[in-house]
Motif scaffolding. Structure first.
Motif, mmCIF file in Angstrom:
data_model
loop_
_atom_site.group_PDB
_atom_site.id
_atom_site.type_symbol
_atom_site.label_atom_id
_atom_site.label_comp_id
_atom_site.label_asym_id
_atom_site.label_seq_id
_atom_site.Cartn_x
_atom_site.Cartn_y
_atom_site.Cartn_z
ATOM 1 N N PRO A 140 4.450 -9.800 2.508
ATOM 2 C CA PRO A 140 4.536 -10.691 1.347
ATOM 3 C C PRO A 140 5.661 -10.296 0.387
ATOM 4 N N LEU A 141 5.875 -9.004 0.195
ATOM 5 C CA LEU A 141 6.941 -8.546 -0.692
ATOM 6 C C LEU A 141 8.309 -8.979 -0.171
ATOM 7 N N LEU A 142 8.562 -8.793 1.114
ATOM 8 C CA LEU A 142 9.853 -9.171 1.681
ATOM 9 C C LEU A 142 10.052 -10.681 1.656
ATOM 10 N N ARG A 143 9.011 -11.435 1.952
ATOM 11 C CA ARG A 143 9.118 -12.907 1.893
ATOM 12 C C ARG A 143 9.427 -13.358 0.465
ATOM 13 N N GLN A 144 8.767 -12.739 -0.507
ATOM 14 C CA GLN A 144 9.015 -13.076 -1.909
ATOM 15 C C GLN A 144 10.468 -12.763 -2.284
ATOM 16 N N ALA A 145 10.936 -11.601 -1.895
ATOM 17 C CA ALA A 145 12.312 -11.201 -2.214
ATOM 18 C C ALA A 145 13.308 -12.165 -1.581
ATOM 19 N N GLU A 146 13.112 -12.475 -0.321
ATOM 20 C CA GLU A 146 14.032 -13.393 0.366
ATOM 21 C C GLU A 146 14.011 -14.786 -0.258
ATOM 22 N N SER A 147 12.838 -15.260 -0.616
ATOM 23 C CA SER A 147 12.751 -16.598 -1.209
ATOM 24 C C SER A 147 13.369 -16.655 -2.597
ATOM 25 N N ASN A 148 13.596 -15.482 -3.202
ATOM 26 C CA ASN A 148 14.263 -15.400 -4.504
ATOM 27 C C ASN A 148 15.689 -14.871 -4.360
ATOM 28 N N ASN A 149 16.221 -14.982 -3.156
ATOM 29 C CA ASN A 149 17.613 -14.611 -2.866
ATOM 30 C C ASN A 149 17.949 -13.163 -3.193
ATOM 31 N N ARG A 150 17.007 -12.271 -2.923
ATOM 32 C CA ARG A 150 17.252 -10.838 -3.086
ATOM 33 C C ARG A 150 17.516 -10.237 -1.707
ATOM 34 N N ARG A 151 18.331 -9.198 -1.693
ATOM 35 C CA ARG A 151 18.593 -8.508 -0.425
ATOM 36 C C ARG A 151 17.367 -7.690 -0.049
ATOM 37 N N VAL A 152 17.082 -7.594 1.249
ATOM 38 C CA VAL A 152 15.940 -6.818 1.707
ATOM 39 C C VAL A 152 16.380 -5.831 2.785
ATOM 40 N N VAL A 153 15.644 -4.728 2.844
ATOM 41 C CA VAL A 153 15.795 -3.762 3.936
ATOM 42 C C VAL A 153 14.394 -3.536 4.475
ATOM 43 N N ARG A 154 14.223 -3.896 5.730
ATOM 44 C CA ARG A 154 12.912 -3.806 6.376
ATOM 45 C C ARG A 154 12.646 -2.404 6.911
ATOM 46 N N GLY A 155 11.371 -2.097 7.028
ATOM 47 C CA GLY A 155 10.972 -0.816 7.590
ATOM 48 C C GLY A 155 11.508 -0.603 8.993
ATOM 49 N N SER A 156 11.581 -1.695 9.788
ATOM 50 C CA SER A 156 12.100 -1.569 11.151
ATOM 51 C C SER A 156 13.563 -1.139 11.137
#
Length: 102
Positions: free
Chosen positions: A75-91
């Motif tokens: 949910p955190l990563l989906r929220q960040a992406e939907s708000n145009n924030r860069r993400v770095v996944r655990g994988s």
């Protein structure tokens, strides 16, 4: 080693600030205060998301790290992406750590 002292050590090393709360009324009031990175070590089952006030425009450059690699999107990563924030996944972190060990 997810302790307050380790958080302070990281903040000191990288020039950051350790926050004890994500409550809006406890957030620094300075207009120049920006959030540059969020590092979540919470289990995916916590279904954590950021309070909406942290997604304001002056935090537009923030990067959200989530150490979970299952599931791929939390949910955190989906929220960040939907708000145009860069993400770095655990994988991504897991893969990079593995490569560096060779």
């Amino acid at each position: 080693n997810r302790t307050p002292s380790k958080a302070r050590e990281l903040a000191d090393t990288f020039g950051g600030t350790v926050l004890k709360s994500l409550d809006e009324d406890k957030w620094p009031k300075s207009k120049s205060t920006t959030l540059t990175a969020v590092i979540s070590t919470l289990p995916a089952a916590a279904e954590f998301t950021l309070p909406k006030f942290l997604l304001k425009e002056n935090n537009a450059g923030m990067v959200v790290f989530d150490v979970n690699y299952k599931p791929y999107s939390t949910p955190l990563l989906r929220q960040a992406e939907s708000n145009n924030r860069r993400v770095v996944r655990g994988s991504e972190m897991l893969w990079t750590q593995g490569v560096k060990q060779f």
